[in-house]
Design a protein around this motif. Sequence first.
Motif, PDB file in Angstrom:
ATOM      1  N   ARG A 176      41.458  33.010  38.004  1.00  0.00           N
ATOM      2  CA  ARG A 176      40.976  31.731  37.492  1.00  0.00           C
ATOM      3  C   ARG A 176      41.410  30.569  38.389  1.00  0.00           C
ATOM      4  O   ARG A 176      42.403  30.672  39.113  1.00  0.00           O
ATOM      5  CB  ARG A 176      41.510  31.469  36.072  1.00  0.00           C
ATOM      6  CG  ARG A 176      40.922  32.373  34.998  1.00  0.00           C
ATOM      7  CD  ARG A 176      41.563  32.047  33.657  1.00  0.00           C
ATOM      8  NE  ARG A 176      41.004  32.821  32.549  1.00  0.00           N
ATOM      9  CZ  ARG A 176      40.071  32.383  31.721  1.00  0.00           C
ATOM     10  NH1 ARG A 176      39.573  31.179  31.886  1.00  0.00           N
ATOM     11  NH2 ARG A 176      39.635  33.133  30.743  1.00  0.00           N
ATOM     12  N   LEU A 208      41.847  39.252  36.203  1.00  0.00           N
ATOM     13  CA  LEU A 208      40.930  38.113  36.168  1.00  0.00           C
ATOM     14  C   LEU A 208      41.551  36.988  36.977  1.00  0.00           C
ATOM     15  O   LEU A 208      42.730  36.658  36.793  1.00  0.00           O
ATOM     16  CB  LEU A 208      40.705  37.676  34.726  1.00  0.00           C
ATOM     17  CG  LEU A 208      39.927  36.378  34.487  1.00  0.00           C
ATOM     18  CD1 LEU A 208      38.499  36.526  34.993  1.00  0.00           C
ATOM     19  CD2 LEU A 208      39.920  36.029  33.008  1.00  0.00           C
ATOM     20  N   LYS A 262      31.132  37.997  39.192  1.00  0.00           N
ATOM     21  CA  LYS A 262      30.684  36.696  38.705  1.00  0.00           C
ATOM     22  C   LYS A 262      31.539  36.164  37.561  1.00  0.00           C
ATOM     23  O   LYS A 262      31.487  34.977  37.235  1.00  0.00           O
ATOM     24  CB  LYS A 262      29.229  36.780  38.252  1.00  0.00           C
ATOM     25  CG  LYS A 262      28.988  37.735  37.096  1.00  0.00           C
ATOM     26  CD  LYS A 262      27.522  37.799  36.737  1.00  0.00           C
ATOM     27  CE  LYS A 262      27.283  38.772  35.578  1.00  0.00           C
ATOM     28  NZ  LYS A 262      25.840  38.849  35.229  1.00  0.00           N
ATOM     29  N   ASN A 263      32.354  37.035  36.945  1.00  0.00           N
ATOM     30  CA  ASN A 263      33.267  36.605  35.873  1.00  0.00           C
ATOM     31  C   ASN A 263      34.695  36.431  36.363  1.00  0.00           C
ATOM     32  O   ASN A 263      35.612  36.227  35.563  1.00  0.00           O
ATOM     33  CB  ASN A 263      33.238  37.615  34.726  1.00  0.00           C
ATOM     34  CG  ASN A 263      31.860  37.735  34.102  1.00  0.00           C
ATOM     35  OD1 ASN A 263      31.191  36.738  33.863  1.00  0.00           O
ATOM     36  ND2 ASN A 263      31.424  38.960  33.840  1.00  0.00           N
ATOM     37  N   ASP A 316      38.290  27.909  35.245  1.00  0.00           N
ATOM     38  CA  ASP A 316      37.037  28.620  35.499  1.00  0.00           C
ATOM     39  C   ASP A 316      37.300  29.875  36.333  1.00  0.00           C
ATOM     40  O   ASP A 316      38.221  29.909  37.151  1.00  0.00           O
ATOM     41  CB  ASP A 316      36.054  27.725  36.254  1.00  0.00           C
ATOM     42  CG  ASP A 316      35.622  26.521  35.427  1.00  0.00           C
ATOM     43  OD1 ASP A 316      35.644  26.631  34.182  1.00  0.00           O
ATOM     44  OD2 ASP A 316      35.269  25.481  36.021  1.00  0.00           O
ATOM     45  N   PRO A 317      36.474  30.915  36.144  1.00  0.00           N
ATOM     46  CA  PRO A 317      36.620  32.119  36.982  1.00  0.00           C
ATOM     47  C   PRO A 317      36.400  31.785  38.452  1.00  0.00           C
ATOM     48  O   PRO A 317      35.533  30.974  38.784  1.00  0.00           O
ATOM     49  CB  PRO A 317      35.525  33.054  36.459  1.00  0.00           C
ATOM     50  CG  PRO A 317      35.184  32.541  35.098  1.00  0.00           C
ATOM     51  CD  PRO A 317      35.408  31.062  35.137  1.00  0.00           C
ATOM     52  N   GLU A 372      36.471  38.768  37.730  1.00  0.00           N
ATOM     53  CA  GLU A 372      37.222  39.999  37.503  1.00  0.00           C
ATOM     54  C   GLU A 372      37.283  40.840  38.776  1.00  0.00           C
ATOM     55  O   GLU A 372      36.378  40.804  39.602  1.00  0.00           O
ATOM     56  CB  GLU A 372      36.555  40.812  36.387  1.00  0.00           C
ATOM     57  CG  GLU A 372      36.488  40.070  35.064  1.00  0.00           C
ATOM     58  CD  GLU A 372      35.510  40.692  34.091  1.00  0.00           C
ATOM     59  OE1 GLU A 372      35.673  40.502  32.880  1.00  0.00           O
ATOM     60  OE2 GLU A 372      34.556  41.380  34.556  1.00  0.00           O
TER      61      GLU A 372
END
Length: 518
Positions: free
Chosen positions: A132, A130, A158-159, A138-139, A161
Amino acid sequence: MKLHRFFIIFLSLLLITCGMRADGGDVLERIIRLPGTKGTVYSLLSKVSEQSGYLFVYDSKVVNNDVEIRTKKKNCTVRQAIYEIVGDRTLELKVIGNHILILPPAEKVVRKRKVSEETPLPTYFTITGLLRDKETGDPVVSASVILQGTSIGNITNKNGEFRLNLPDSLKNGKLSFSHLGYVAQSIEASTLIGRDNVLSLEPKIVPLQEVLIRLVEPKKLLREMVNQRGENYSLNPAYLTTFYREGVQLKNKFQSLTEAVFKVYKSSLPEINVSDQVKLLKMSKIDNRESTDSLVAKIRAGIQACLQLDIMKDLPDFLSVDAEDNPYMYTSGDIAFIDDRCVNVVYFEQKRSVRTPLYCGALYIDSENSALVQARIEINPKYIKEATRIFVVRQAPKINLTTQKVVYTISYKPWKGTYYIHHIRGDLYFKMKRKRFFFSNPTLHTWFEMVTCLVDTENVTRFSRAERLPPRTVLADEEFKYDEHFWEDFNIIPLEEELSRIIEKVALKIEKIDRQEE
């Protein structure tokens, strides 16, 4: 952004930089100020990162990002601060480059190592994680994750990842993480294997003198970009081996999916009246439509659109800045960074007096060589409904489609100093109304994309009539021979994954196909 804000950010960066040491070996024993505050583990580790100048990498299964804790205000070492924040003093801390790795206890690592010794090593290994924003948490969406020195990579979803499947021979390589407006980071791939990694990207501070570039007149930037085409883009024809996908979704459920491998004959810039050609190498399709939906509509998109969207080869009207009847107006945007290159952003939209559906969007131009490296163009939302007749060629009986949104993204990348089209994506959304159905107006989403995997400039000739595929071909209707040995690894690719996310899965197989063609 106002000038005084740049001064504050720039001074803050200087203060942080002055507090860093060139040698990171003793960073864990460095004294920092732990604030007395309440926050998530991620936000508190970010404060440690700000003072130490080192970014954190850890497994989200080992360190829970979202747990809220309260710390006491005190002076302590970086090591003590980390342990107090994560709440587990058995974790191992390791410094690699400008990263601090938070690892499981050593004894657990030993057990895992013993198990791995008893089982054969896999041919491929997987890295997940992930990404950030270091300051906000925020992602970071659509960031590039690239294995340095190769064409293998993907982008974050969108996350924030990402997932990479890499051959075992590349585990000693370095992964690079980059995004517009952030400082690129790199870390050894082997340190990320076997855990759900959480990594941070630091927002890029643009020195004040570079901000003055924004004062350049936007039309001048576009003129220089067009004038430099002969220097930046190929003056000779080339073969591009590409991976292509197109699909249709209705009510967020896929109706059809077609994937293919193309060999594209890309004519050179001087060949203005010579069209590009496509040769179909491999193909696969899935059709999930019911018989009643077998023909919803024929929409103008796909293969032909991919060829036409090479906007540096076939200049669109919004790049004809000096035309007397030019219907567009231009503004300079911010400074951005793509692959560590500083780019000027030029925004364009149709003049208010023009009331027909034209394009609007943003162009990202390298500030040093004036090459267009990225573009995002869209049909003006104000007139989008009037564009239906442009895209919908034919509709099924009792069906009425209305265009909602049409967006294209285009990127170019250099190969041996020359820029070639790299990635094209088109997304078209339509509101579908069935006659006599008053309460059901689902959204029809059709999309296509193509990514370049290989570039070949040796012995390039045009395809024979028998070899080439007409660009207007509806690929889903094309007859083909299914090659199960090629497609077996692609049966698990989620539909929402963009081609640039799966490039690492196709690159090696594309090379095999290319060798067979030879």
